[in-house]
Scaffold this motif. Structure first.
Motif, PDB file in Angstrom:
ATOM      1  N   LEU A 261      46.883  36.700  38.796  1.00 15.22           N
ATOM      2  CA  LEU A 261      46.704  35.572  39.709  1.00 15.22           C
ATOM      3  C   LEU A 261      45.722  34.552  39.122  1.00 15.22           C
ATOM      4  CD1 LEU A 261      47.169  34.147  42.383  1.00 15.22           C
ATOM      5  CD2 LEU A 261      45.479  35.667  43.443  1.00 15.22           C
ATOM      6  N   GLU A 262      44.669  35.017  38.480  1.00 20.48           N
ATOM      7  CA  GLU A 262      43.725  34.106  37.830  1.00 20.48           C
ATOM      8  C   GLU A 262      44.423  33.282  36.753  1.00 20.48           C
ATOM      9  OE1 GLU A 262      40.198  36.062  36.412  1.00 20.48           O
ATOM     10  OE2 GLU A 262      40.241  37.506  38.052  1.00 20.48           O
ATOM     11  N   LEU A 265      46.684  30.694  38.410  1.00 20.42           N
ATOM     12  CA  LEU A 265      45.870  29.583  38.907  1.00 20.42           C
ATOM     13  C   LEU A 265      45.451  28.662  37.767  1.00 20.42           C
ATOM     14  CD1 LEU A 265      44.089  28.090  40.988  1.00 20.42           C
ATOM     15  CD2 LEU A 265      42.299  29.802  40.507  1.00 20.42           C
ATOM     16  N   ASP A 305      36.225  33.327  39.282  1.00 22.87           N
ATOM     17  CA  ASP A 305      37.516  33.357  38.601  1.00 22.87           C
ATOM     18  C   ASP A 305      37.818  32.030  37.914  1.00 22.87           C
ATOM     19  OD1 ASP A 305      37.985  35.974  39.413  1.00 22.87           O
ATOM     20  OD2 ASP A 305      38.778  35.322  41.342  1.00 22.87           O
ATOM     21  N   CYS A 319      40.023  34.412  43.479  1.00 22.06           N
ATOM     22  CA  CYS A 319      41.379  34.940  43.583  1.00 22.06           C
ATOM     23  C   CYS A 319      41.367  36.335  44.203  1.00 22.06           C
ATOM     24  CB  CYS A 319      42.031  35.003  42.201  1.00 22.06           C
ATOM     25  SG  CYS A 319      42.256  33.385  41.424  1.00 22.06           S
ATOM     26  N   ILE A 321      44.283  39.248  45.249  1.00 21.97           N
ATOM     27  CA  ILE A 321      45.699  39.560  45.192  1.00 21.97           C
ATOM     28  C   ILE A 321      46.113  40.578  46.255  1.00 21.97           C
ATOM     29  CG2 ILE A 321      45.755  41.548  43.622  1.00 21.97           C
ATOM     30  CD1 ILE A 321      47.880  39.831  41.998  1.00 21.97           C
ATOM     31  N   VAL A 352      42.160  31.853  46.785  1.00 25.65           N
ATOM     32  CA  VAL A 352      43.530  31.812  46.276  1.00 25.65           C
ATOM     33  C   VAL A 352      44.193  33.165  46.450  1.00 25.65           C
ATOM     34  CG1 VAL A 352      44.971  31.259  44.278  1.00 25.65           C
ATOM     35  CG2 VAL A 352      42.754  30.131  44.558  1.00 25.65           C
ATOM     36  N   ARG A 353      45.433  33.137  46.968  1.00 24.39           N
ATOM     37  CA  ARG A 353      46.246  34.354  47.081  1.00 24.39           C
ATOM     38  C   ARG A 353      47.654  34.051  46.576  1.00 24.39           C
ATOM     39  NH1 ARG A 353      45.664  36.777  52.961  1.00 24.39           N
ATOM     40  NH2 ARG A 353      46.550  38.625  51.981  1.00 24.39           N
TER      41      ARG A 353
END
Length: 400
Positions: A261-262, A265, A305, A319, A321, A352-353
């Motif tokens: 996810l990082e 992003l 992140d 982030c 997840i 952030v997801r």
């Protein structure tokens, strides 16, 4: 000679932005008594190392009325006059100024920091002597003579350096195509991807695993094989396989489930950076420590992140997840505290997801803490890119 007078309080960022805007030859730090003296030292060190400013003076106010005491004003002017003579002598010696010429002095007073009484006292000084005044808000620098100026370009070092912090930033060595492929595999089967990563982590899997039984869907392995990340060969025993990871760096990402996810992003923000008509600096996987702490690998401080700096504004991205909203909500207070520590009251925060948000309880908690929620799906989503571009330029409007 240009002299900047700063009022010292809890927030360093307004003084840093004013210094970057003015680019002074000398800085006066005005404080009340002995308040914030260690903070002043860090600010001076940063300005000396990054801007080459070598002339500093600490003016301690007693503030028993709305005006500076005459002795305090005299001490300030004596120091400025001494600087004026020193700089004049240096320029004459370098042949840049005639011996009989005068070194002009411009004094600017930054009224943003300190207490209200300190600001009143310094404003009176400025009005009495015709000095320009500055005020820094979260959108612009106000100049008493020349109107509004955009916030100056700032680095992460400019943000945290005046508080005595240093940082390290690094990103895994994966290409944009690798990240895109890995993110697409995750999005196609988040649960299976999570099980696979958990298996790698718990079993401390190396590059080669013989005779294993997958607990995830076979289609996941086919996607990973098709992307060139690994090979999966059936053994003579039914439903058992030999797995060989072809890319050590990909195995490292898989071992850290949330790292995908990082990376997603970061890839989105790199696209924003390329299209944004403003300087945008990106710092992935940031670790921060105090400059006085032992250099022990930055393990004693904080980690983010992604940190972005755009036109004097700072954005912290966190982030998460996990699909469990309650676990995400538990970390909001820590995220708020940590970002305020480094970014001050004007820090912008984004959680952030890997999917759009539908958790009303989390939305309320985030809104109460001025934390924006961002769900990432398609890395090429034009709507997502446009929202982020607008937010970087006008964070006060939120992630609309």
């Amino acid at each position: 000679m240009r002299v900047l007078i700063n009022l010292v309080g809890k927030q360093q960022q307004p003084n840093t932005l004013a210094t970057l805007h003015v680019r002074p030859d000398a800085i006066v730090q005005v404080c009340k008594g002995d308040d914030y003296l260690p903070q002043i030292d860090h600010f001076e060190t940063h300005c000396h190392e990054t801007l080459g400013v070598s002339r500093f003076f600490i003016l301690k106010l007693r503030l028993q009325s709305f005006a500076m005491a005459q002795s305090e004003e005299d001490a300030l002017m004596r120091r400025i006059t001494r600087w004026q003579r020193e700089l004049h002598a240096q320029k004459v010696a370098a042949g840049a100024l005639a011996a009989d010429a005068e070194e002009p002095v411009e004094i600017l007073v930054n009224l943003t920091g300190g207490t209200k009484l300190m600001a009143v006292a310094l404003q009176q000084l400025a009005l009495k002597n015709g000095h320009r005044c500055l005020y820094v808000d979260d959108k612009a620098i106000l100049d008493s003579e020349n109107g509004r100026f955009p916030l100056p370009d700032m680095t992460l070092s400019d943000l945290i350096g005046p508080m005595g912090y240093v940082f390290r930033s690094e990103a895994p060595d994966l290409s944009a195509s690798d990240v895109g492929a890995l993110w697409a595999i995750h999005q196609s089967d988040p649960r299976g991807y999570g099980l696979f990563c958990e298996w790698i982590r718990i079993n401390e899997v190396g590059l080669t695993v013989f005779d294993c039984t997958p607990r995830w869907d076979k289609a996941l392995m086919e996607r990973l094989c098709a992307a060139g990340f690994l090979t999966c060969t059936p053994t003579e025993t039914q439903d058992r396989y030999d797995i060989v990871f072809l890319r050590p760096e990909v195995l490292g990402v898989l071992r850290l489930h949330g790292l995908v996810l990082e990376l997603a992003l970061l890839q989105v923000m790199v696209q924003v950076q390329a299209r944004l008509e403003a300087p945008l600096r990106l710092y992935p996987n940031v670790k921060i420590r105090h400059r006085t702490s032992p250099d022990n690998g930055f393990t004693d401080e904080s980690e983010f992140d992604l940190v972005a700096v755009c036109e004097g504004r700072v954005f912290f991205f966190e982030c998460k997840i996990t699909p469990k909203g309650e676990k995400v909500a538990q970390m909001l207070d820590g995220f708020l505290t940590n970002t305020a520590r480094y970014g001050g009251a004007s820090a912008n925060r984004i959680l952030v997801r890997p999917h759009p948000y539908r958790d009303r309880n989390l939305e309320v908690k985030a809104d109460n803490r001025r934390i924006q929620l961002l769900g990432i799906g398609d890395l090429q989503d034009e709507g997502l890119l446009q929202r982020l571009m607008r937010y970087m330029l006008k964070p006060d409007r939120g992630m609309v």
